[in-house]
Each structure stands twice: as C-alpha cells, then as structure tokens.
Design a protein around this motif. Structure first.
Motif, PDB file in Angstrom:
ATOM      1  N   ASP A  41       0.834  -1.193   0.000  1.00 43.02           N
ATOM      2  CA  ASP A  41       0.000   0.000   0.000  1.00 43.02           C
ATOM      3  C   ASP A  41       0.873   1.248   0.000  1.00 43.02           C
ATOM      4  OD1 ASP A  41      -2.444  -1.269  -0.048  1.00 43.02           O
ATOM      5  OD2 ASP A  41      -2.734  -1.227   2.122  1.00 43.02           O
ATOM      6  N   LEU A  42       0.637   2.114  -0.978  1.00 40.41           N
ATOM      7  CA  LEU A  42       1.301   3.408  -1.038  1.00 40.41           C
ATOM      8  C   LEU A  42       0.313   4.491  -0.621  1.00 40.41           C
ATOM      9  CD1 LEU A  42       3.054   3.141  -4.532  1.00 40.41           C
ATOM     10  CD2 LEU A  42       4.024   2.568  -2.291  1.00 40.41           C
ATOM     11  N   ARG A  43       0.837   5.564  -0.038  1.00 38.58           N
ATOM     12  CA  ARG A  43       0.001   6.716   0.295  1.00 38.58           C
ATOM     13  C   ARG A  43       0.414   7.885  -0.599  1.00 38.58           C
ATOM     14  NH1 ARG A  43      -4.811   6.182   3.014  1.00 38.58           N
ATOM     15  NH2 ARG A  43      -4.647   4.289   4.277  1.00 38.58           N
ATOM     16  N   VAL A  44      -0.529   8.310  -1.446  1.00 47.61           N
ATOM     17  CA  VAL A  44      -0.287   9.425  -2.351  1.00 47.61           C
ATOM     18  C   VAL A  44      -1.496  10.355  -2.288  1.00 47.61           C
ATOM     19  CG1 VAL A  44       0.356  10.105  -4.690  1.00 47.61           C
ATOM     20  CG2 VAL A  44       0.903   7.795  -3.896  1.00 47.61           C
ATOM     21  N   ASP A  45      -1.273  11.614  -1.954  1.00 45.70           N
ATOM     22  CA  ASP A  45      -2.379  12.584  -1.888  1.00 45.70           C
ATOM     23  C   ASP A  45      -3.491  12.105  -0.958  1.00 45.70           C
ATOM     24  OD1 ASP A  45      -0.963  13.887  -3.906  1.00 45.70           O
ATOM     25  OD2 ASP A  45      -2.156  12.978  -5.498  1.00 45.70           O
ATOM     26  N   ASP A  46      -3.138  11.470   0.152  1.00 47.26           N
ATOM     27  CA  ASP A  46      -4.129  10.933   1.094  1.00 47.26           C
ATOM     28  C   ASP A  46      -5.000   9.840   0.481  1.00 47.26           C
ATOM     29  OD1 ASP A  46      -3.316  12.617   3.208  1.00 47.26           O
ATOM     30  OD2 ASP A  46      -4.544  14.251   2.413  1.00 47.26           O
ATOM     31  N   VAL A  47      -4.513   9.231  -0.594  1.00 46.84           N
ATOM     32  CA  VAL A  47      -5.199   8.120  -1.245  1.00 46.84           C
ATOM     33  C   VAL A  47      -4.363   6.869  -1.048  1.00 46.84           C
ATOM     34  CG1 VAL A  47      -5.867   7.168  -3.495  1.00 46.84           C
ATOM     35  CG2 VAL A  47      -6.377   9.555  -2.947  1.00 46.84           C
ATOM     36  N   ARG A  48      -5.025   5.734  -0.829  1.00 49.78           N
ATOM     37  CA  ARG A  48      -4.322   4.457  -0.734  1.00 49.78           C
ATOM     38  C   ARG A  48      -4.243   3.846  -2.131  1.00 49.78           C
ATOM     39  NH1 ARG A  48      -7.555   0.040   2.192  1.00 49.78           N
ATOM     40  NH2 ARG A  48      -8.494  -0.096   0.122  1.00 49.78           N
ATOM     41  N   VAL A  49      -3.019   3.665  -2.596  1.00 46.68           N
ATOM     42  CA  VAL A  49      -2.784   3.075  -3.914  1.00 46.68           C
ATOM     43  C   VAL A  49      -2.165   1.696  -3.697  1.00 46.68           C
ATOM     44  CG1 VAL A  49      -1.610   3.323  -6.115  1.00 46.68           C
ATOM     45  CG2 VAL A  49      -2.452   5.354  -4.929  1.00 46.68           C
ATOM     46  N   ARG A  50      -2.815   0.683  -4.203  1.00 49.24           N
ATOM     47  CA  ARG A  50      -2.365  -0.687  -3.979  1.00 49.24           C
ATOM     48  C   ARG A  50      -1.478  -1.173  -5.123  1.00 49.24           C
ATOM     49  NH1 ARG A  50      -6.315  -4.273  -0.448  1.00 49.24           N
ATOM     50  NH2 ARG A  50      -4.633  -3.890   1.018  1.00 49.24           N
ATOM     51  N   VAL A  51      -0.533  -2.006  -4.744  1.00 54.71           N
ATOM     52  CA  VAL A  51       0.406  -2.588  -5.709  1.00 54.71           C
ATOM     53  C   VAL A  51       0.510  -4.072  -5.405  1.00 54.71           C
ATOM     54  CG1 VAL A  51       2.742  -2.498  -6.653  1.00 54.71           C
ATOM     55  CG2 VAL A  51       1.707  -0.407  -5.697  1.00 54.71           C
ATOM     56  N   SER A  52       0.287  -4.905  -6.412  1.00 56.06           N
ATOM     57  CA  SER A  52       0.520  -6.342  -6.263  1.00 56.06           C
ATOM     58  C   SER A  52       2.002  -6.611  -6.520  1.00 56.06           C
ATOM     59  CB  SER A  52      -0.338  -7.149  -7.231  1.00 56.06           C
ATOM     60  OG  SER A  52      -1.682  -7.146  -6.817  1.00 56.06           O
ATOM     61  N   VAL A  53       2.612  -7.363  -5.607  1.00 58.75           N
ATOM     62  CA  VAL A  53       4.066  -7.515  -5.629  1.00 58.75           C
ATOM     63  C   VAL A  53       4.450  -8.992  -5.593  1.00 58.75           C
ATOM     64  CG1 VAL A  53       6.217  -6.975  -4.429  1.00 58.75           C
ATOM     65  CG2 VAL A  53       4.337  -5.315  -4.423  1.00 58.75           C
ATOM     66  N   ARG A  54       5.420  -9.369  -6.437  1.00 53.63           N
ATOM     67  CA  ARG A  54       6.132 -10.637  -6.281  1.00 53.63           C
ATOM     68  C   ARG A  54       7.551 -10.248  -5.865  1.00 53.63           C
ATOM     69  NH1 ARG A  54       8.533 -14.811  -9.441  1.00 53.63           N
ATOM     70  NH2 ARG A  54       9.715 -13.165 -10.473  1.00 53.63           N
ATOM     71  N   ASN A  55       7.871 -10.490  -4.621  1.00 50.58           N
ATOM     72  CA  ASN A  55       9.158 -10.057  -4.078  1.00 50.58           C
ATOM     73  C   ASN A  55      10.307 -10.931  -4.586  1.00 50.58           C
ATOM     74  OD1 ASN A  55       8.630  -7.792  -2.262  1.00 50.58           O
ATOM     75  ND2 ASN A  55       7.349  -9.250  -1.156  1.00 50.58           N
ATOM     76  N   TYR A  96      -9.247   0.978  -8.783  1.00 51.90           N
ATOM     77  CA  TYR A  96      -9.074  -0.405  -9.237  1.00 51.90           C
ATOM     78  C   TYR A  96      -8.488  -1.244  -8.101  1.00 51.90           C
ATOM     79  CZ  TYR A  96      -9.217   1.213 -14.188  1.00 51.90           C
ATOM     80  OH  TYR A  96      -9.560   1.763 -15.404  1.00 51.90           O
ATOM     81  N   GLY A  97      -8.927  -2.492  -7.996  1.00 52.02           N
ATOM     82  CA  GLY A  97      -8.262  -3.476  -7.156  1.00 52.02           C
ATOM     83  C   GLY A  97      -8.030  -3.083  -5.714  1.00 52.02           C
ATOM     84  N   GLY A  98      -8.932  -2.316  -5.132  1.00 49.98           N
ATOM     85  CA  GLY A  98      -8.785  -1.927  -3.737  1.00 49.98           C
ATOM     86  C   GLY A  98      -8.119  -0.578  -3.519  1.00 49.98           C
ATOM     87  N   HIS A 109      -0.025   9.466 -13.127  1.00 47.61           N
ATOM     88  CA  HIS A 109       1.387   9.826 -13.243  1.00 47.61           C
ATOM     89  C   HIS A 109       2.020  10.038 -11.861  1.00 47.61           C
ATOM     90  CE1 HIS A 109       1.547   9.860 -17.526  1.00 47.61           C
ATOM     91  NE2 HIS A 109       0.756  10.899 -17.688  1.00 47.61           N
ATOM     92  N   ARG A 110       1.299  10.665 -10.963  1.00 53.90           N
ATOM     93  CA  ARG A 110       1.844  10.866  -9.609  1.00 53.90           C
ATOM     94  C   ARG A 110       2.070   9.526  -8.919  1.00 53.90           C
ATOM     95  NH1 ARG A 110      -1.927  15.104  -9.449  1.00 53.90           N
ATOM     96  NH2 ARG A 110      -3.367  13.925  -8.129  1.00 53.90           N
ATOM     97  N   ASP A 111       1.096   8.639  -9.024  1.00 51.15           N
ATOM     98  CA  ASP A 111       1.203   7.336  -8.372  1.00 51.15           C
ATOM     99  C   ASP A 111       2.345   6.520  -8.969  1.00 51.15           C
ATOM    100  OD1 ASP A 111      -1.060   8.185  -7.039  1.00 51.15           O
ATOM    101  OD2 ASP A 111      -2.441   6.955  -8.222  1.00 51.15           O
TER     102      ASP A 111
END
Length: 245
Positions: A41-55, A96-98, A109-111
């Motif tokens: 989960d990233l925080r950008v502009d007080d928005v939660r932006v989700r990222v699916s990750v394969r570490n 999208y996606g949560g 672009h910001r995200d």
C-alpha cells in the motif's frame, strides 16, 4: 431546425465532456489468484494506492501498468514465470483493485512516480512495461526517469488521436481532459524500448502505434508486430514473453 440541431450537438458535447472518464476508465476489482504476491500500500495525496508484488531480492525489477479494464493480479503469475529473476510490481490504478480515489491522468502519473521511486530504492535495474492505457503512463515515466528497459504493448501516440478516430463527430481535442500524449514524451526516452503491436488490433489503429514509434530517437525503439493477435489476445500469443525477455 438548424438552431435545434446546434443545441442538440452542444448538449451532446457537454454530456461527453462531463462523462468522458467513464469511457476511458473501467475500474476492476482484484480477482486474480493470491499466488506468490503480496499487497503493498502506497500513500499518495491521502489516497491508498495498492500494488501487487512478487518479491525478489537482487538488482532486477519489473514495474507494470495495465490496460483500462485490467485486473493486474491476473497477469502477475505469467510475468513471474516469464521473469523469474525479477521482483515484480503491478500498480492498481485509483479505483481499481482496492485502491481508493478516482483515476485521472495526473493522478496515475503521480502514483507511478511514487512507485518507481520506491522500486529504485530497492533495485538498481528497472524495466517498465505498459499495456494499452498503461503505455502512456510508462512512456512519460521513462522520459522523466532513467530506467533500464521499456516495453510497450498495444500502445498509442495520443488518446486524443485515438478518440478522434472513435468519435469523429466530436471536437475531441477540445473536450479531452486526460490526453496521454505519448508522442510528447517519447523523444526524451533513452532506455532501450520494445513496442509490440497486435496485427489485428481493433482498438488501437496500426497508424497510432506506428506514429508513436516514429517519435522515438533513432535507434532507441524497435517495433514488432505479433501475427494474428488482437488488442485483448496479444499476451496469449506464442512467443510474446520471449520477445520481451
């Protein structure tokens, strides 16, 4: 009669202006298999932006920006198998996606920049992959930030030009808020770039992809046509991931 027709046309233009993002973005829930990924989960502009990750530890990472109606979790397993030595990060656009918030060109672009900064703090060699709508995100990101490689799948030169072909009766150039003008950014891209075009793409006309290819600096980008593929089936075509590798 002429006045009625003019007022009707203006009303249609107004409707299209205020509803245009519903024609460009089709938010999808995350329905792909959980598999080996986890959610960042990233925080950008007080928005939660989700990222699916394969570490994965190590220098190599792949950052993916999907299409306008894509659940990127469905692509994660394929990319994990194709790039076993890469950490993989797949952005869920706002809505999208949560991810919370609403999608727009400026927000995407910001995200994308926040995600890339995080990935580059962990990995020294980063490849960007943008498919369809996401190609516009990836091109600008590669133009403004040094990356190792860039792959564009069914890309376009500008959403304005795509819109003009789909809605020739509208003054699209005046109405569009989110323009994704990749031709503006492509000349600044220095990363080695692969463009994959579907032979039977019914969404992005071949000339839109070829026009984008022509704007890259000489020797930077190569264009390959995937035989028999259309806009949605291209990733299932034989050899596509091999070309990307």
């Amino acid at each position: 009669m002429a006045l009625i027709l003019m007022l009707t046309y203006l009303a249609l233009c107004g409707i299209m202006y205020w509803t245009q993002r519903s024609f460009l973005y089709f938010p999808q829930p995350a329905t792909g298999s959980s598999g080996p990924e986890r959610i960042l989960d990233l925080r950008v502009d007080d928005v939660r932006v989700r990222v699916s990750v394969r570490n994965r530890e190590g220098a190599d990472a792949l950052v993916y920006f999907g299409g306008n109606a894509e659940d990127v979790t469905r692509s994660l397993d394929d990319y994990a198998q194709a790039f076993p030595d890469h950490a993989i990060y797949m952005l869920h656009y706002r809505g999208y996606g949560g991810s919370t918030g609403a999608p727009s060109e400026a927000a995407l672009h910001r995200d994308a920049k926040v995600l890339l900064d995080l990935v580059k703090s962990r990995h020294s060699r980063v490849m960007l992959v943008g498919r369809s709508l996401g190609s516009g995100v990836a091109v600008r990101l590669a133009a403004e930030n040094p990356v190792e490689r860039l792959v564009l799948i069914t890309p376009y030169d500008s959403i304005v030009n795509v819109g003009r072909e789909q809605f020739p009766w509208l003054p699209v150039g005046w109405l569009l808020k989110d323009r994704f003008e990749s031709v503006r950014w492509a000349p600044a891209v220095k990363a080695r770039t692969l463009i994959l075009m579907a032979e039977r793409d019914e969404i992005i006309a071949a000339e839109r992809t070829r026009a984008l290819h022509r704007t890259f600096a000489s020797g930077v980008a190569s264009l390959e046509v995937v035989p028999g593929a259309d806009h949605n089936s291209i990733m299932g075509s034989t050899g596509v991931f091999g070309r990307m590798r």
